[in-house]
Design an enzyme around this catalytic site. Structure first.
Site, PDB file in Angstrom:
ATOM      1  N   HIS A   1     -31.152 -14.398  39.538  1.00  0.00           N
ATOM      2  CA  HIS A   1     -29.864 -13.971  38.972  1.00  0.00           C
ATOM      3  C   HIS A   1     -29.720 -12.456  39.061  1.00  0.00           C
ATOM      4  CE1 HIS A   1     -26.643 -14.301  35.742  1.00  0.00           C
ATOM      5  NE2 HIS A   1     -26.972 -13.029  35.648  1.00  0.00           N
ATOM      6  N   GLU A   2     -30.743 -11.733  38.623  1.00  0.00           N
ATOM      7  CA  GLU A   2     -30.676 -10.274  38.623  1.00  0.00           C
ATOM      8  C   GLU A   2     -30.729  -9.701  40.040  1.00  0.00           C
ATOM      9  OE1 GLU A   2     -29.868  -8.355  36.224  1.00  0.00           O
ATOM     10  OE2 GLU A   2     -29.814 -10.019  34.793  1.00  0.00           O
TER      11      GLU A   2
ATOM     12  N   HIS B   1     -27.353  -9.659  41.517  1.00  0.00           N
ATOM     13  CA  HIS B   1     -26.559  -8.503  41.096  1.00  0.00           C
ATOM     14  C   HIS B   1     -26.856  -7.305  41.995  1.00  0.00           C
ATOM     15  CE1 HIS B   1     -24.942 -10.409  37.618  1.00  0.00           C
ATOM     16  NE2 HIS B   1     -26.044 -10.403  36.888  1.00  0.00           N
TER      17      HIS B   1
END
Length: 223
Positions: free
Chosen positions: A30-31, A34
């Site tokens: 998820h990170e 980003h």
């Protein structure tokens, strides 16, 4: 086909550990999503800080990656959490507001993609008649789908500092009232986040259930 967690006995420990492994992997991806999105929009901050890596040591947050998931697990609630946010510099983006929204959306979108991919794998296994020969493997895949769906929907809740708030702010007009609304939400964001975590999961669960049925198919009715 319905799996009863209470009948697993010693296997419960294995499944509990597996959930934490899946959670950690999912929040790390998820990170990274980003950071990759920010890089494509012209901001190398995440790469320069060594955050474009799947090495969990670079991402894990004591509260979001360990303490909170453990509290939820022993409370009998679905586990969720977060990793250390990947920083980005809005001043190097061509459109900081729109770019910030795109960067925020990349995390939940990646979790949604993982849920869809593993849901497709479950569909293939069911079509191949593996529900009787590999029930444990299917259950493990089910956990991956559910955890990633929970992460995606939870992070899309429009409360700071969750990703959904940045997506929401990207659509708000550049007016004083909109900015005041952002400031107000940022001030009360964390208490609202913990309220949703411990008391508001019922608002998230129906959406998770619908998407789970969509990704996994008819098998979802028995899981």
């Amino acid at each position: 086909m319905r799996y009863n967690y209470e009948d697993m006995n010693d296997q419960q420990i294995v499944f509990g550990v597996f959930q934490f492994v899946v959670l950690i992997f999912s929040v790390v991806v998820h990170e990274v999503a980003h950071g990759v999105t920010a890089e494509r929009l012209g901001d190398p901050t995440a790469r320069l800080l060594g955050r474009l890596t799947l090495n969990p040591i670079r991402h894990l947050d004591p509260m979001g990656s360990f303490i909170l998931p453990l509290m939820l697990y022993f409370s009998g609630l679905p586990i969720l959490g977060w990793a250390k946010p990947v920083p980005y510099n809005p001043f190097v983006l061509k459109d900081p507001k729109k770019g910030g929204g795109m960067i925020a959306l990349a995390g939940p979108a990646t979790n949604m993609f993982l849920a869809a991919a593993f849901g497709a794998a479950i569909r293939i296994m069911v079509a191949a008649g593996m529900t009787a020969t590999a029930p444990i493997l299917i259950l493990l895949l089910v956990l991956i789908v559910k955890i990633n769906l929970i992460l995606a929907i939870f992070n899309l809740v429009p409360i700071p500092p969750l990703d959904g708030s940045k997506v929401l702010f990207a659509f708000l007009p550049n007016t004083p009232w909109a900015r005041n609304a952002e400031i107000f939400l940022e001030r009360i964001g964390w208490p609202l986040v913990f309220f949703v975590v411990f008391f508001g999961f019922g608002l998230i669960q129906p959406v998770v259930n619908v998407l789970f049925a969509l990704f996994v198919g008819p098998l979802a009715l028995g899981l």
